[in-house]
Design a protein around this motif. Sequence first.
Motif, short mmCIF file in Angstrom:
data_model
loop_
_atom_site.label_atom_id
_atom_site.label_comp_id
_atom_site.label_asym_id
_atom_site.label_seq_id
_atom_site.Cartn_x
_atom_site.Cartn_y
_atom_site.Cartn_z
N PRO A 174 0.83 -1.22 0.00
CA PRO A 174 0.00 0.00 0.00
C PRO A 174 0.87 1.27 0.00
O PRO A 174 1.99 1.26 0.51
N THR A 175 0.32 2.32 -0.57
CA THR A 175 1.01 3.60 -0.61
C THR A 175 0.98 4.24 0.77
O THR A 175 -0.04 4.16 1.47
N PRO A 176 2.07 4.87 1.20
CA PRO A 176 2.06 5.57 2.50
C PRO A 176 0.97 6.63 2.54
O PRO A 176 0.59 7.18 1.50
N PRO A 177 0.45 6.97 3.74
CA PRO A 177 -0.59 8.01 3.85
C PRO A 177 -0.10 9.32 3.23
O PRO A 177 1.01 9.77 3.49
N LEU A 178 -0.96 9.91 2.40
CA LEU A 178 -0.57 11.10 1.65
C LEU A 178 -0.26 12.28 2.56
O LEU A 178 0.64 13.08 2.27
N ASP A 179 -1.00 12.41 3.67
CA ASP A 179 -0.75 13.54 4.55
C ASP A 179 0.65 13.48 5.17
O ASP A 179 1.23 14.51 5.53
N GLU A 180 1.22 12.28 5.29
CA GLU A 180 2.58 12.14 5.80
C GLU A 180 3.61 12.31 4.69
O GLU A 180 4.72 12.78 4.91
N LYS A 239 13.25 7.14 2.60
CA LYS A 239 13.75 7.43 3.94
C LYS A 239 12.65 7.83 4.91
O LYS A 239 12.87 7.84 6.12
N HIS A 240 11.46 8.14 4.37
CA HIS A 240 10.44 8.78 5.19
C HIS A 240 9.23 7.90 5.49
O HIS A 240 8.21 8.39 5.96
N PHE A 241 9.31 6.61 5.17
CA PHE A 241 8.24 5.69 5.57
C PHE A 241 8.82 4.30 5.76
O PHE A 241 9.93 4.01 5.33
N ASP A 242 8.05 3.46 6.41
CA ASP A 242 8.47 2.08 6.69
C ASP A 242 8.35 1.26 5.40
O ASP A 242 7.25 0.93 4.97
N THR A 243 9.48 0.93 4.82
CA THR A 243 9.47 0.20 3.54
C THR A 243 9.02 -1.25 3.70
O THR A 243 8.75 -1.92 2.71
N GLU A 244 8.96 -1.74 4.94
CA GLU A 244 8.44 -3.08 5.17
C GLU A 244 6.93 -3.12 5.03
O GLU A 244 6.35 -4.15 4.68
N CYS A 245 6.29 -1.98 5.32
CA CYS A 245 4.82 -1.91 5.28
C CYS A 245 4.28 -1.20 4.05
O CYS A 245 3.19 -1.53 3.57
N TYR A 246 5.04 -0.23 3.55
CA TYR A 246 4.54 0.59 2.46
C TYR A 246 5.52 0.58 1.29
O TYR A 246 6.69 0.22 1.43
N GLY A 247 5.02 1.02 0.15
CA GLY A 247 5.86 1.15 -1.03
C GLY A 247 5.26 2.17 -1.99
O GLY A 247 4.06 2.46 -1.94
N ILE A 248 6.10 2.73 -2.83
CA ILE A 248 5.62 3.67 -3.85
C ILE A 248 6.52 3.55 -5.07
O ILE A 248 7.75 3.52 -4.96
N GLY A 249 5.89 3.43 -6.24
CA GLY A 249 6.63 3.33 -7.50
C GLY A 249 6.48 4.59 -8.33
O GLY A 249 5.76 5.52 -7.96
#
Length: 347
Positions: A7-13, A37-47
């Motif tokens: 899932p994509t990290p929360p947009l507000d963060e 560097k700014h989110f937990d890559t184990e839980c989230y991802g963004i391409g």
Amino acid sequence: MPNQYKPTPPLDELAPHILRYWKTRLNDKEIVQALQKHFDTECYGIGLTKFRQIRVDMGLERSRRQGHTIETIHEAVAELRKMYPHAGTQEMISLLFHEKSMSVARLVMMSYFAAYEPELVRQRKARKLKRKRFWAAGVNDLFAVDQHDKWLRFGLGLHTGIEPFSGRIMWIQVWHSNRNPQLILNYYLDTIAELGHMPLITQSDLGTENYGIANAQTLLRQRYDPTLQGTLQHRWMHTKKNVMPEITWSQLWRRFTPGFENLLDEGVIEGWYDSGDTLQMMVFRWVFIPWLQRELDAYRDRVNNSAKRRDRNKVLPHGVPNLIYNSPEDFGSLDFKVFICTSSRGH
């Protein structure tokens, strides 16, 4: 590109970091990499695909999507030219981006100058550069400070602090004086209090206005490292040897000063300043200094978020000053910052 099934990290963060990296003019791939560097890559991802969708939804569009021509930028450039009469191609592109939220291709900007300002292009190409080299061990190795006196004829004094390794402007302040050691010290203390850390050493020209910074830097360094007792943690430089602030003033004088000096010449020399009226001068300072400070803050933000032109003679890292300062490890550099306790400020 990672990680299309997460899932994509929360947009507000994520949004504040996207805006911060967008201001530095990184490309999409570089921003996606920096965001890890700014989110937990184990839980989230963004391409890349998802990021581009988010970026467009935030109204952040590249030069090709905006599709500017020399006609569409003419009005904005003409307006900026009044305050920045000597801005060249790179500087004007940066001004349009930071001041007008316009992303303009370099080819379009060069075509505009060729069509509307051919004489200015010839003048800029005729300039000869004087090169000076500066070396520093890493980020926060030192802060170099200096005052600027060319506006004292208007009753205005400028002062700046530079982190030379990254090229980051730490502060650039205007007041009706730049000779008060307590005032200059406040610029430094406010900066390190906001940062939460200080450099290994400070550096300045010889001058009583810098005694406050020299004494405070030495006292604080000895407080956090008792082995430094009996040593001076400030470096005094002879005239014209404090290189990095001199470069900063030279760039300010060429890129920022002319348009604002025209205003000062009209409003001060021809009016209040020549009249000798103290009350009018105080009103001028009360109105003009806060406005000019906001303009200087915007200039500092623009410079700190803009990569300088690559120079094969430069021995320090190439890149955006804010990125080098905040992430020196990405540039194979060390960070020498000394963490400080800021809770006791003012007691």
